[in-house]
Design a protein around this motif. Structure first.
Motif, PDB file in Angstrom:
ATOM      1  N   PHE A 134      38.329  17.521  13.522  1.00  0.00           N
ATOM      2  CA  PHE A 134      37.444  17.259  13.357  1.00  0.00           C
ATOM      3  C   PHE A 134      36.389  16.715  14.778  1.00  0.00           C
ATOM      4  O   PHE A 134      36.673  17.276  15.929  1.00  0.00           O
ATOM      5  N   ASP A 135      35.048  16.391  14.279  1.00  0.00           N
ATOM      6  CA  ASP A 135      34.391  16.236  15.733  1.00  0.00           C
ATOM      7  C   ASP A 135      33.076  14.276  15.364  1.00  0.00           C
ATOM      8  O   ASP A 135      33.781  14.474  13.953  1.00  0.00           O
ATOM      9  N   VAL A 136      33.439  13.877  16.109  1.00  0.00           N
ATOM     10  CA  VAL A 136      32.284  12.039  15.630  1.00  0.00           C
ATOM     11  C   VAL A 136      30.450  12.962  16.192  1.00  0.00           C
ATOM     12  O   VAL A 136      30.326  13.937  17.426  1.00  0.00           O
ATOM     13  N   PRO A 137      30.047  12.598  15.523  1.00  0.00           N
ATOM     14  CA  PRO A 137      29.115  13.252  14.833  1.00  0.00           C
ATOM     15  C   PRO A 137      27.850  12.177  16.406  1.00  0.00           C
ATOM     16  O   PRO A 137      28.441  10.880  16.730  1.00  0.00           O
ATOM     17  N   ILE A 138      27.018  12.244  17.105  1.00  0.00           N
ATOM     18  CA  ILE A 138      25.544  11.647  17.411  1.00  0.00           C
ATOM     19  C   ILE A 138      25.753  10.084  17.023  1.00  0.00           C
ATOM     20  O   ILE A 138      25.356  11.234  15.331  1.00  0.00           O
ATOM     21  N   ALA A 139      25.362   9.520  17.153  1.00  0.00           N
ATOM     22  CA  ALA A 139      24.589   8.277  16.493  1.00  0.00           C
ATOM     23  C   ALA A 139      23.829   7.641  17.359  1.00  0.00           C
ATOM     24  O   ALA A 139      23.908   6.874  18.136  1.00  0.00           O
ATOM     25  N   PRO A 140      22.777   7.752  17.234  1.00  0.00           N
ATOM     26  CA  PRO A 140      21.115   7.565  17.747  1.00  0.00           C
ATOM     27  C   PRO A 140      20.873   6.217  17.616  1.00  0.00           C
ATOM     28  O   PRO A 140      20.845   5.568  18.976  1.00  0.00           O
ATOM     29  N   HIS A 141      21.994   5.684  16.641  1.00  0.00           N
ATOM     30  CA  HIS A 141      20.984   3.828  16.775  1.00  0.00           C
ATOM     31  C   HIS A 141      21.708   3.175  17.261  1.00  0.00           C
ATOM     32  O   HIS A 141      22.569   1.687  17.828  1.00  0.00           O
ATOM     33  N   LEU A 142      23.217   3.774  18.326  1.00  0.00           N
ATOM     34  CA  LEU A 142      24.630   2.899  18.825  1.00  0.00           C
ATOM     35  C   LEU A 142      23.788   2.862  19.708  1.00  0.00           C
ATOM     36  O   LEU A 142      23.287   3.624  20.708  1.00  0.00           O
ATOM     37  N   ASP A 143      24.122   2.298  21.109  1.00  0.00           N
ATOM     38  CA  ASP A 143      23.884   2.058  22.523  1.00  0.00           C
ATOM     39  C   ASP A 143      24.561   3.286  23.209  1.00  0.00           C
ATOM     40  O   ASP A 143      25.781   3.324  23.118  1.00  0.00           O
TER      41      ASP A 143
END
Length: 250
Positions: A160-169
């Motif tokens: 699996f991969d972990v998607p980018i989360a723009p809402h996190l710092d």
């Protein structure tokens, strides 16, 4: 057929305090619920103390277990409600498909192997002076940044991969796109390997709980690691990756 169990633990009971304080004791209690389990089968467990007044023990087994002994020793045997739940794990495994997103939780022991520790203990220095070890020393990562890096650099081999989360710092990786993952707990634990072992025969581990969102890239690889666990210290409450389906995004 794999089964995922959830058991309620009463932290105020004497036996519960013993189990909560010692991963070795908890491992023995878990094995006690699996009569006739083949030695080669993998059993994974994890303690989730989201509610410190009612922690939950999760266990993944290859055979159907019976947790009556744990309820009697460390639960609320006379109380109403569901003391433990055992669910067939197969329906979740059948949902795994490339691109599918799930919420996840994993408690792991992030480590690295090295032949030359920066600050060797007296015992490690003795081994180095006597010729070292071919396989090197297994050292735990201690900083949150190193622990996250350990996780994120291995997801491809786990399916699996972990998607980018723009809402996190970007507190952990300044200047890089933040991923949809966070560390919720970090704990350094040290305990003896068992009665009668030498004082230096200690298990030392830095357990870390990761939570976030993953996206499946290889269902077969992910299934392998869901059932077999991730990282070292599986007997001591590390390695169990659990998933919760997420609604499909448009």
């Amino acid at each position: 057929m794999p089964f995922l169990s959830r058991i309620r633990i009463n932290p105020l009971r004497a036996e519960s305090r013993k189990l909560l304080a010692s991963p070795r004791a908890m491992h023995a209690a878990v094995q006690g619920g699996l009569p006739g389990l083949p030695e080669q089968a993998r059993t994974l467990w994890r303690l989730d103390p989201d509610n410190p007044h009612r922690p939950h023990l999760f266990v993944l087994t290859t055979d159907k277990p019976d947790w009556t002994h744990l309820v009697e020793q460390a639960g609320w045997p006379g109380a109403e409600g569901e003391h433990y739940a055992v669910r067939d794990y197969t329906p979740l495994l059948q949902q795994l498909a490339p691109g599918r997103a799930f919420a996840f939780r994993l408690t792991a022991n992030p480590v690295q192997n090295t032949t030359r520790p920066d600050k060797p203990t007296a015992r490690q220095q003795t081994r180095i002076d006597n010729g070292g070890r071919r396989r090197g020393f297994r050292l735990g990562h201690r900083t949150a940044a190193a622990q996250l890096d350990w996780f994120l650099t291995r997801t491809a081999r786990w399916g699996f991969d972990v998607p980018i989360a723009p809402h996190l710092d970007d507190a952990y990786f300044p200047g890089e796109p933040p991923r949809d993952i966070r560390i919720t707990t970090r704990q350094r634990r040290s305990f003896g390997k068992g009665p009668g072992t030498a004082k230096e025969a200690q298990v030392v581990m830095n357990s870390v709980t990761f939570e976030g969102r993953l996206r499946i890239t290889d269902p077969a690889l992910l299934t392998q690691h869901l059932l077999g666990g991730i990282g070292p210290s599986k007997a001591y409450g590390c390695g169990l990756l659990t998933l919760a389906p997420l609604p499909e995004r448009p």
